[in-house]
Design a protein around this motif. Structure first.
Motif, PDB file in Angstrom:
ATOM      1  N   ILE A  45      41.525 -73.131  -2.882  1.00 53.14           N
ATOM      2  CA  ILE A  45      40.927 -71.848  -2.494  1.00 53.14           C
ATOM      3  C   ILE A  45      40.184 -72.008  -1.170  1.00 53.14           C
ATOM      4  CG2 ILE A  45      39.144 -70.153  -3.094  1.00 53.14           C
ATOM      5  CD1 ILE A  45      39.934 -70.702  -6.079  1.00 53.14           C
ATOM      6  N   LEU A  46      39.343 -73.030  -1.083  1.00 48.90           N
ATOM      7  CA  LEU A  46      38.562 -73.244   0.137  1.00 48.90           C
ATOM      8  C   LEU A  46      39.465 -73.524   1.335  1.00 48.90           C
ATOM      9  CD1 LEU A  46      35.666 -75.494  -1.255  1.00 48.90           C
ATOM     10  CD2 LEU A  46      35.644 -73.013  -0.868  1.00 48.90           C
ATOM     11  N   SER A  47      40.461 -74.373   1.158  1.00 51.55           N
ATOM     12  CA  SER A  47      41.318 -74.722   2.299  1.00 51.55           C
ATOM     13  C   SER A  47      42.174 -73.537   2.732  1.00 51.55           C
ATOM     14  CB  SER A  47      42.178 -75.949   1.993  1.00 51.55           C
ATOM     15  OG  SER A  47      43.105 -75.677   0.973  1.00 51.55           O
ATOM     16  N   THR A  48      42.630 -72.722   1.781  1.00 50.75           N
ATOM     17  CA  THR A  48      43.398 -71.526   2.133  1.00 50.75           C
ATOM     18  C   THR A  48      42.543 -70.570   2.952  1.00 50.75           C
ATOM     19  OG1 THR A  48      44.823 -71.733   0.190  1.00 50.75           O
ATOM     20  CG2 THR A  48      44.670 -69.540   1.215  1.00 50.75           C
ATOM     21  N   LEU A  49      41.321 -70.340   2.491  1.00 47.25           N
ATOM     22  CA  LEU A  49      40.421 -69.458   3.246  1.00 47.25           C
ATOM     23  C   LEU A  49      40.108 -70.029   4.626  1.00 47.25           C
ATOM     24  CD1 LEU A  49      37.951 -68.360   0.434  1.00 47.25           C
ATOM     25  CD2 LEU A  49      39.669 -66.934   1.590  1.00 47.25           C
ATOM     26  N   SER A  50      40.029 -71.345   4.742  1.00 43.79           N
ATOM     27  CA  SER A  50      39.710 -71.967   6.036  1.00 43.79           C
ATOM     28  C   SER A  50      40.811 -71.749   7.062  1.00 43.79           C
ATOM     29  CB  SER A  50      39.443 -73.469   5.869  1.00 43.79           C
ATOM     30  OG  SER A  50      40.646 -74.197   5.704  1.00 43.79           O
ATOM     31  N   GLU A  51      42.012 -71.437   6.600  1.00 43.46           N
ATOM     32  CA  GLU A  51      43.160 -71.262   7.493  1.00 43.46           C
ATOM     33  C   GLU A  51      43.456 -69.804   7.817  1.00 43.46           C
ATOM     34  OE1 GLU A  51      46.122 -73.262   5.181  1.00 43.46           O
ATOM     35  OE2 GLU A  51      45.357 -75.247   5.691  1.00 43.46           O
ATOM     36  N   THR A  52      42.649 -68.878   7.305  1.00 47.74           N
ATOM     37  CA  THR A  52      42.900 -67.460   7.543  1.00 47.74           C
ATOM     38  C   THR A  52      41.992 -66.928   8.648  1.00 47.74           C
ATOM     39  OG1 THR A  52      41.307 -66.780   5.867  1.00 47.74           O
ATOM     40  CG2 THR A  52      43.598 -67.060   5.153  1.00 47.74           C
ATOM     41  N   PRO A  53      42.404 -65.850   9.303  1.00 48.76           N
ATOM     42  CA  PRO A  53      41.548 -65.252  10.328  1.00 48.76           C
ATOM     43  C   PRO A  53      40.192 -64.860   9.741  1.00 48.76           C
ATOM     44  CG  PRO A  53      43.755 -64.308  10.416  1.00 48.76           C
ATOM     45  CD  PRO A  53      43.684 -65.167   9.176  1.00 48.76           C
ATOM     46  N   ASP A  54      39.146 -65.198  10.444  1.00 44.20           N
ATOM     47  CA  ASP A  54      37.775 -64.899  10.025  1.00 44.20           C
ATOM     48  C   ASP A  54      37.409 -65.515   8.680  1.00 44.20           C
ATOM     49  OD1 ASP A  54      37.327 -63.361  12.344  1.00 44.20           O
ATOM     50  OD2 ASP A  54      38.220 -61.602  11.374  1.00 44.20           O
ATOM     51  N   ARG A  55      38.223 -66.469   8.203  1.00 47.83           N
ATOM     52  CA  ARG A  55      37.975 -67.176   6.931  1.00 47.83           C
ATOM     53  C   ARG A  55      37.778 -66.213   5.766  1.00 47.83           C
ATOM     54  NH1 ARG A  55      33.614 -71.359   9.333  1.00 47.83           N
ATOM     55  NH2 ARG A  55      32.252 -69.910   8.230  1.00 47.83           N
ATOM     56  N   ARG A  56      38.560 -65.135   5.742  1.00 45.87           N
ATOM     57  CA  ARG A  56      38.442 -64.141   4.668  1.00 45.87           C
ATOM     58  C   ARG A  56      39.831 -63.667   4.266  1.00 45.87           C
ATOM     59  NH1 ARG A  56      34.669 -62.221   7.808  1.00 45.87           N
ATOM     60  NH2 ARG A  56      33.522 -61.204   6.147  1.00 45.87           N
ATOM     61  N   LEU A  57      39.927 -63.323   2.978  1.00 42.93           N
ATOM     62  CA  LEU A  57      41.215 -62.884   2.455  1.00 42.93           C
ATOM     63  C   LEU A  57      40.974 -62.020   1.217  1.00 42.93           C
ATOM     64  CD1 LEU A  57      44.258 -63.369   3.059  1.00 42.93           C
ATOM     65  CD2 LEU A  57      44.160 -65.270   1.455  1.00 42.93           C
ATOM     66  N   ARG A  58      41.743 -60.979   1.110  1.00 42.01           N
ATOM     67  CA  ARG A  58      41.671 -60.114  -0.071  1.00 42.01           C
ATOM     68  C   ARG A  58      42.002 -60.953  -1.306  1.00 42.01           C
ATOM     69  NH1 ARG A  58      42.627 -54.206  -0.896  1.00 42.01           N
ATOM     70  NH2 ARG A  58      43.322 -54.067  -3.057  1.00 42.01           N
ATOM     71  N   MET A  59      41.271 -60.758  -2.377  1.00 39.07           N
ATOM     72  CA  MET A  59      41.442 -61.566  -3.589  1.00 39.07           C
ATOM     73  C   MET A  59      42.872 -61.503  -4.127  1.00 39.07           C
ATOM     74  SD  MET A  59      38.523 -63.132  -4.661  1.00 39.07           S
ATOM     75  CE  MET A  59      38.430 -63.108  -6.456  1.00 39.07           C
ATOM     76  N   THR A  60      43.512 -60.335  -4.105  1.00 37.52           N
ATOM     77  CA  THR A  60      44.881 -60.244  -4.605  1.00 37.52           C
ATOM     78  C   THR A  60      45.838 -61.068  -3.746  1.00 37.52           C
ATOM     79  OG1 THR A  60      45.167 -58.162  -3.410  1.00 37.52           O
ATOM     80  CG2 THR A  60      44.660 -58.011  -5.756  1.00 37.52           C
TER      81      THR A  60
END
Length: 168
Positions: A45-60
Motif C-alpha cells: 500500500i505504501l509503495s503504491t502510493l509513493s509511486e502515484t502523483p501527489d502520493r494519493r489514490l482513490r481507495m477503489t
C-alpha cells in the motif's frame, strides 16, 4: 459434464507453482516484518502510493491495483493511519468515496524499508532465474493475469467502480 483432470505434467507444474508462491510470499512477508515491522500488504500500500502523483489514490483504485477487497484495504489503511503513515481525504465528487494519501512519515518509511525489500525480492526470486526465465516469468504471469481479468469482468470486488469521476 466430464471432469478434465490434470495430467501428471500439469499436476507437477501446479504443485510447484503453489509451493513457490507460498514460499515466496512467506519469505517477503517475514523480511518486511523483521526489518520494517509491517506485513507485505502494508508495504505494498505504501509503495503504491509513493509511486502515484501527489502520493494519493482513490481507495477503489488502490484496491483494484493491489487486487484486494475494499474491506481488507479499509482495515489496512486504518492501521496505517493510526501509525501516521497514511491519511484519508474525502472525495469532492463522490461523498461515498475516499482517497488514501501517503504522509511524509509514510514516505520516509517506504524509503527506509525499500532497500531490504528489494534485496529480499532479488534474493528469493530473481537471483534464482536466468534472464530468459525472467522474461518467461513475466510472459506467463501476464497471460494468467490477463486471462483471469478478462474472465471475471466486474465480478471481483476490486473491479467494481462507481460512475463518479476520479478523485485524484
Amino acid at each position: 459434464m466430464t471432469t478434465r483432470w490434470l495430467t501428471s505434467k500439469e499436476q507437477r507444474a501446479w504443485r510447484a507453482y503453489i509451493a513457490a508462491s507460498h514460499l515466496l510470499e512467506d519469505a517477503i512477508d517475514r523480511q518486511l516484518q523483521q526489518d520494517a515491522g509491517m506485513p507485505h500488504l502494508y508495504y505494498s500500500i505504501l509503495s503504491t502510493l509513493s509511486e502515484t502523483p501527489d502520493r494519493r489514490l482513490r481507495m477503489t483504485d488502490l484496491a483494484e491495483g493491489l487486487k484486494i477487497t475494499r474491506p481488507r484495504l479499509t482495515y489496512a489503511v486504518t492501521r496505517l493511519e493510526k501509525d501516521g503513515l497514511v491519511a484519508r481525504e474525502s472525495c469532492r465528487w463522490d461523498k461515498r468515496g475516499s482517497i488514501a494519501v501517503l504522509t511524509d512519515e509514510g514516505m520516509a518509511e517506504v524509503e527506509r524499508a525499500a532497500p531490504g525489500h528489494v534485496e529480499a525480492v532479488r534474493s528469493a526470486l530473481f537471483d534464482r532465474l536466468t534472464e530468459e526465465q525472467v522474461e518467461q516469468l513475466e510472459e506467463i504471469s501476464r497471460a494468467i493475469a490477463d486471462g483471469l481479468q478478462a474472465d471475471t469482468g466486474d465480478e471481483v470486488p476490486w473491479r467494481r467502480r462507481s460512475s463518479s469521476p476520479s478523485c485524484s
